[in-house]
Design an enzyme around this catalytic site. Structure first.
Site, mmCIF file in Angstrom:
data_model
loop_
_atom_site.group_PDB
_atom_site.id
_atom_site.type_symbol
_atom_site.label_atom_id
_atom_site.label_comp_id
_atom_site.label_asym_id
_atom_site.label_seq_id
_atom_site.Cartn_x
_atom_site.Cartn_y
_atom_site.Cartn_z
ATOM 1 N N ASP A 104 -17.594 -11.713 -21.650
ATOM 2 C CA ASP A 104 -18.087 -11.622 -20.278
ATOM 3 C C ASP A 104 -19.600 -11.800 -20.196
ATOM 4 O OD1 ASP A 104 -15.436 -10.991 -19.929
ATOM 5 O OD2 ASP A 104 -15.794 -8.841 -19.774
ATOM 6 N N GLY A 145 0.827 -1.203 0.000
ATOM 7 C CA GLY A 145 0.000 0.000 0.000
ATOM 8 C C GLY A 145 0.859 1.250 0.000
ATOM 9 N N LYS A 156 -10.144 -12.471 -16.564
ATOM 10 C CA LYS A 156 -10.606 -12.797 -17.913
ATOM 11 C C LYS A 156 -10.313 -14.241 -18.309
ATOM 12 C CE LYS A 156 -12.058 -10.320 -20.693
ATOM 13 N NZ LYS A 156 -13.429 -10.023 -21.176
ATOM 14 N N HIS A 185 7.277 -7.293 -4.133
ATOM 15 C CA HIS A 185 5.976 -7.742 -4.647
ATOM 16 C C HIS A 185 6.149 -9.043 -5.424
ATOM 17 C CE1 HIS A 185 3.552 -4.234 -3.511
ATOM 18 N NE2 HIS A 185 4.685 -3.569 -3.658
ATOM 19 N N CYS A 232 5.260 -6.117 1.456
ATOM 20 C CA CYS A 232 5.621 -4.697 1.401
ATOM 21 C C CYS A 232 5.041 -3.951 2.604
ATOM 22 C CB CYS A 232 5.177 -4.096 0.072
ATOM 23 S SG CYS A 232 5.948 -2.505 -0.295
ATOM 24 N N TYR A 233 3.968 -3.174 2.444
ATOM 25 C CA TYR A 233 3.355 -2.507 3.599
ATOM 26 C C TYR A 233 2.979 -3.529 4.664
ATOM 27 C CZ TYR A 233 0.058 0.113 6.471
ATOM 28 O OH TYR A 233 -0.590 0.695 7.540
ATOM 29 N N GLU A 241 3.841 -10.902 -6.386
ATOM 30 C CA GLU A 241 2.715 -11.071 -7.307
ATOM 31 C C GLU A 241 2.972 -10.485 -8.684
ATOM 32 O OE1 GLU A 241 1.819 -7.257 -4.932
ATOM 33 O OE2 GLU A 241 2.840 -9.177 -4.644
#
Length: 514
Positions: free
Chosen positions: A227, A54, A370, A169, A80-81, A171
Site C-alpha cells: 500500500d 442494514g 487490495k 445479498h 435487503c434493507y 454482493e
C-alpha cells in the site's frame, strides 16, 4: 469516466462488497451515507443508485430513510434493507418475521429480465440471505420477479420505472450468480460504461495529487508494504522531487525489512528516501501495554512525532503526509464517509493519527481494494515482488506479539515468521494465499527436548484466502508442508517448543489476531 454508481450505506457490513463487485465490472462507484441530500445526489450525477442492506427495521426510530424524489434521479436497486425501504415507501406490506433468515437459500426466477437477464423462467439459484423483516406484498405499480420456498417475495421491480429490488445479498460470494445480477443492474438497467481501469484511476489521481499539493513539500510514510509503496510511487509520478519518503524502522518490522526497503525504493525507484532508526523509542512507548487498541494508538502517535522531527531535521516545511489507507481499513474503523456501519477495530492509518498533527493527508488509495492497488502498482511499473507481497499491518509485529511487546519476543517472532514464509514460497503456495504470518502467543507450554523438560513459547501460524480482505477462509496446507514448518520453527528458533495452526475464518474471527 462516463459512468458512476452511488452506493448509499444503510449500515450493512457487506456494503463494501457491493462497491467491490461494481469495481470488478470496471464501473466507478463511491459509498456515501444515507443522509446525503437530494440536491447533493443530483449534483453528483449518478448513473445508478444502490441502497445497501442494514441492521435496522424500516420503522425503527432513526432508521436510514430517503426522500421519495430519489426514485426519479437515476435507476435504483434496493438490496435487503433497501428493498424493504422501497416497499414500505411505495405502499407495499412489510412484515417483521420474528426470526432472522441468515444463510444460503434457493430462489426461483419468475421474470428473466432486468437484474435477472440471462436467467430462465423457473430457474433455481442459490443466494445469501441476512434479514429479519420481509416484504409480504409488492407495492402498487410493481411486479414480483423472484420468490423462494420460505419467502414469497424475494425480488420485485417497477412496471415502468428502472427501480429494482432484491431481498438477498448479491454482493456476497455465497450468492452463486451475484456478480451477474449486479452487472445486469449496471449494464442492462443503468446502461453504464465499463471504463474504470487502473490507467483511468492513475490519470485521475495524478491530477488530484497535483492540484492538492501544488508546490508544497510532501512527506510519505513509507513502510515497504504494497500500500505505502504504491502510494509513494503514485505521488512521486505526480510531483517528483517534491516528495520525500521517510522510512521509520520502528523495531516492529519483519526480518531484514529495512535493508530491502532501502534497496528497492531508494536505489531502484530513485525516490528521496530518509531512514530513521527509532526502534528504542517505539519499544519504550509500548512497554507494558497489552491492550491492542492502545498499542495501535501509541504506534500511530509516535509515528507522527518521528515524522515531524525528521521533517524538521531535513529543513523542509512539509505540509502533506501521504498514507496508503485502503477501503477495508476504513470500513473496519468506521463506515466510509460517515455511514452507519459498525466499527470493528481501529486501523493504524485511520484511527491512530494524532488529532492535532500538523500534516494534511493525501490518501490516493483510500477508495481502492487490495487487488486494485496491486494492479495500479503494476501499471506504474513496480516490481512484482513488491506488488505481490502479502498485506502487512501498519502497527507491524506489535499486533502479532499478543499482549505486552518486548524486544526478545519480537526477535523470536521474526525468526519464526521468516521460516514460515520461506517454507510457503518453497512449496509454491505464496501466490495462492491472501495473507500469511506467525503470531507470538502470551502462553508457555510443556515440552521435551533432548530428554529434558522444557517450558517455552507457542507460535501460531495464520494463512487465509480472500478476495478483498472483507471475508476470509483459512488456507488448507498439505500436512507435509505444515510438518516441515513446525519442525523447522521448533528446531531453529530458540525458546519455542510448540507450533499451532489457526483454522478460523473471517467472520467470526478477523484476519489479524489483534
Amino acid at each position: 469516466m462516463t459512468s458512476r454508481i452511488l452506493i448509499l450505506d444503510c449500515g450493512s457490513q457487506f456494503t463494501q462488497l457491493i462497491a467491490r463487485r461494481v469495481r470488478e465490472a470496471h464501473v466507478y462507484c463511491e459509498i456515501h451515507p444515507p443522509t446525503r441530500s437530494l440536491a447533493w445526489i443530483r449534483d453528483w450525477k449518478p448513473t445508478g443508485i444502490i441502497l445497501s442492506g442494514g441492521p435496522s427495521s424500516v420503522t425503527d426510530a432513526g432508521a436510514p430513510t430517503f426522500e421519495k424524489e430519489i426514485f426519479d434521479i437515476a435507476p435504483l436497486l434496493g438490496v435487503c434493507y433497501g428493498m424493504q425501504w422501497i416497499a414500505h415507501t411505495e405502499g407495499g406490506t412489510l412484515v417483521g418475521s420474528g426470526r432472522r433468515e441468515y444463510g444460503r437459500a434457493e430462489v426461483t426466477i419468475e421474470e428473466p429480465a432486468g437484474v435477472w437477464a440471462g436467467f430462465t423462467a423457473g430457474e433455481h439459484t442459490q443466494v445469501w440471505m441476512s434479514h429479519a423483516d420481509h416484504v409480504e406484498t409488492v407495492p402498487p405499480g410493481y411486479v414480483r420477479t423472484a420468490s423462494s420456498a420460505d419467502n414469497p417475495l424475494v425480488g420485485f421491480r417497477h412496471k415502468t420505472k428502472p427501480i429494482h429490488a432484491i431481498q438477498f445479498h448479491a454482493e456476497v460470494a455465497h450468492t452463486t450468480r451475484g456478480a451477474q445480477i449486479i452487472e445486469n443492474f449496471l449494464f442492462e438497467v443503468c446502461g453504464a460504461t465499463p471504463d474504470w481501469t487502473p490507467g483511468s484511476f492513475i490519470e485521475q489521481e495524478l491530477a488530484k495529487i497535483r492540484a492538492t499539493a501544488g508546490a508544497s513539500h510532501v512527506i510519505c510514510g513509507l513502510s515497504g508494504g504494497v500500500d505505502s509503496s504504491v502510494a509513494a510511487a503514485l505521488v512521486h509520478k505526480a510531483i517528483g522531487d517534491q516528495l520525500t519518503c521517510i522510512f521509520v524502522d520502528t523495531g516492529l518490522l519483519r526480518l531484514n525489512e529495512r535493508e530491502q526497503v532501502e534497496r528497492t525504493m531508494g536505489k531502484h525507484l530513485g525516490m528521496k528516501l530518509v531512514t530513521v532508526r527509532a526502534e528504542e523509542r517505539f519499544l519504550s512507548a509500548l512497554k507494558g501495554v497489552e491492550n491492542p487498541e492502545e498499542k495501535r494508538k501509541i504506534i500511530g502517535h509516535t509515528f507522527i512525532d518521528v515524522f515531524e522531527e525528521a521533517a524538521a531535521r531535513e529543513g523542509k516545511d512539509a505540509e502533506f503526509l501521504v498514507q496508503g489507507t485502503l477501503y477495508p481499513d476504513v470500513i473496519e474503523s468506521a463506515s466510509p464517509k460517515g455511514g452507519p456501519s459498525a466499527t470493528i477495530k481501529t486501523h493504524h492509518n485511520v484511527g491512530g493519527l494524532k488529532p492535532d498533527m500538523k500534516f494534511k493527508l493525501i490518501e490516493p488509495l483510500r477508495e481502492l481494494f487490495k487487488d486494485e492497488v496491486r494492479n495500479v502498482g503494476r501499471s506504474l511499473g513496480l516490481p512484482e515482488e513488491m506488488v505481490g507481497r502479502h498485506p502487512f499491518p501498519g502497527p507491524g509485529l506489535a499486533i502479532r506479539v499478543l499482549g505486552a511487546v518486548t524486544e526478545t519476543d519480537l526477535s523470536t517472532l521474526r525468526k519464526a515468521d521468516a521460516i514460515y514464509l520461506e517454507e510457503i514460497r518453497a512449496a509454491g503456495l505464496y501466490d495462492d494465499i491472501w495473507q500469511a504470518f506467525a503470531v507470538f502467543l502470551p502462553v508457555r507450554s510443556v515440552g521435551v527436548m533432548g530428554d529434558g523438560r522444557t517450558y517455552e513459547h507457542v507460535i501460531a501460524l495464520r494463512a487465509v484466502t480472500s478476495r478483498d480482505g472483507m471475508t476470509a477462509d483459512w488456507f488448507g496446507f498439505p500436512h507435509e508442508v505444515l510438518a516441515r514448518m513446525s519442525n523447522r520453527i521448533i528446531n531453529e528458533v530458540p525458546g519455542v517448543n510448540r507450533v499451532v495452526y489457526d483454522v478460523s475464518s473471517k467472520p467470526p474471527a478477523t484476519i489479524e489476531w489483534e
